[in-house]
Design an enzyme around this catalytic site. Structure first.
Site: not given
Length: 381
Positions: A181, A183, A207, A233, A283
């Site tokens: 991730d 992020h 991700e 997400e 998610h």
């Protein structure tokens, strides 16, 4: 038929917001409207809708969804759609529970008998992943996810990326798959390098390699790497998702059921993704109601790939976890990387309402952590 008689919400630790809807016959449904770091704003939205929706037919789930979307002029965004998710999930739960069937039966019936899952390791400043990965393996998981880096500058030392590669190699050496991730904390000059460095070691996916407002950058990055790109997400409706599908820059879509308006919209997003040959991996670093709602959609979705579970995630540091608020924690038992599909009515979980009410008393809202660079500049968390 039953009319909505009462709507309540409960802010509970570690950072979740549960919604309870009761009809005039006493039937109950539970939803989750968690929006990490912004609970009070969602609660304000719920207050407004609760005043309007008392007396409406609880069975008319789609009517209430469309009323929420279209009747208020302004629409979309994380706050609005998280509040709507809490209501939508609760209405689905109430309706299915009333007739004694799991929600997946009302959505067309099952396509599978078990669901592939993964869990988190490493925390916000990832370290010691070997021990944590082994612990996950002992719990039955065969795949994990970890943050790629700590906070990074827009242009940082390339050496800041070395630890991420080593951690991926460590987990892969244990015979497990690992998603990485980014992020949204990795900016374009660093993201290009990190994707290239990870590629030979075959992450399950990368991700949020860039923030979703940079669709052109994500599209360009997708042409530079063979790593599957996952995101979603911070997309809150099918209208948000559409340009990413049309740009061909996402391989695995990760909508959050508590941020996209609930089960109703998640179903529509999943169907859109299928037409672009994009997998669905919802998610869910959230609570048991959100996870249970995802599971109901996963069961009936042809392009479902893998489900995130928050069991033991680093955010659950206050002592509460997936099993705290339910009476049948066996539904989350992981065996060889899979959980069985639930066959109970509604969401398939039994909420411990006494525990919810007790722990919601004087519960403080969770505040998102932040990162600060060496020059006191604010960095992406």
């Amino acid at each position: 038929m039953g009319k909505i008689a009462s709507l309540e919400y409960f802010r509970v630790p570690p950072r979740w917001l549960f919604v309870k809807i009761t009809d005039d016959a006493g039937n109950v449904g539970w939803g989750e409207a968690s929006l990490e770091g912004h609970s009070q704003t969602v609660e304000g939205c719920l207050d407004a809708w609760f005043d309007q929706y008392k007396g409406l037919e609880a069975d008319d789930v789609e009517h209430i969804w469309q009323l929420s979307w279209r009747a208020g002029f302004y629409r979309g965004g994380p706050v609005f759609m998280s509040a709507l998710a809490g209501i939508d999930i609760a209405l689905w739960d109430l309706k299915a529970r009333k007739i004694g069937l799991p929600i997946w039966q009302l959505l067309g019936g099952k396509l599978r008998t078990k669901l592939k899952v993964y869990a988190w390791i490493g925390g916000d400043r990832p370290a010691d992943v070997e021990a944590q990965a082994l612990a996950r393996r002992s719990q039955g998981f065969r795949a994990v996810k970890m943050n790629g880096t700590e906070d990074l500058g827009w242009l940082d030392s390339p050496s800041a990326l070395d630890d991420c590669v080593q951690r991926l190699k460590t987990v892969k050496a244990l015979g497990m798959d690992a998603g990485i991730d980014f992020h949204g904390r990795v900016h374009k000059p660093m993201a290009k390098q990190l994707a290239k460095l990870l590629e030979p070691h075959q992450p399950l996916f990368i991700e949020e390699p860039l923030l979703s407002e940079h669709i052109g950058g994500i599209q360009a990055l997708s042409k530079l790497t063979a790593c599957p790109i996952a995101l979603g997400e911070r997309l809150h409706s099918r209208w948000d998702v559409r340009p990413f599908l049309e740009a061909g820059c996402v391989d695995i879509l990760q909508p959050d059921i508590s941020h996209v308006g609930g089960i109703s919209e998640m179903r529509r997003i999943a169907a859109m993704a299928e037409t672009y040959d994009v997998a669905l991996a919802p998610h869910c670093p959230l609570g048991p109601i959100a996870l249970a709602a995802n599971v109901q959609v996963d069961i009936v979705t042809a392009n479902f790939a893998i489900q995130e579970m928050s069991l033991g995630i680093h955010y659950n540091s206050t002592g509460q976890d997936l099993n705290t608020y339910i009476k049948n924690p066996e539904v989350w038992k992981v065996t060889d990387g899979y959980i069985d599909i639930p066959n109970g009515p509604g969401l398939g979980i039994e909420i411990d309402e006494d525990q919810v009410r007790s722990l919601s008393t004087d519960c403080k809202a969770w505040i998102s952590p932040g990162f600060t660079g060496p020059g006191a500049e604010i960095r992406e968390w």
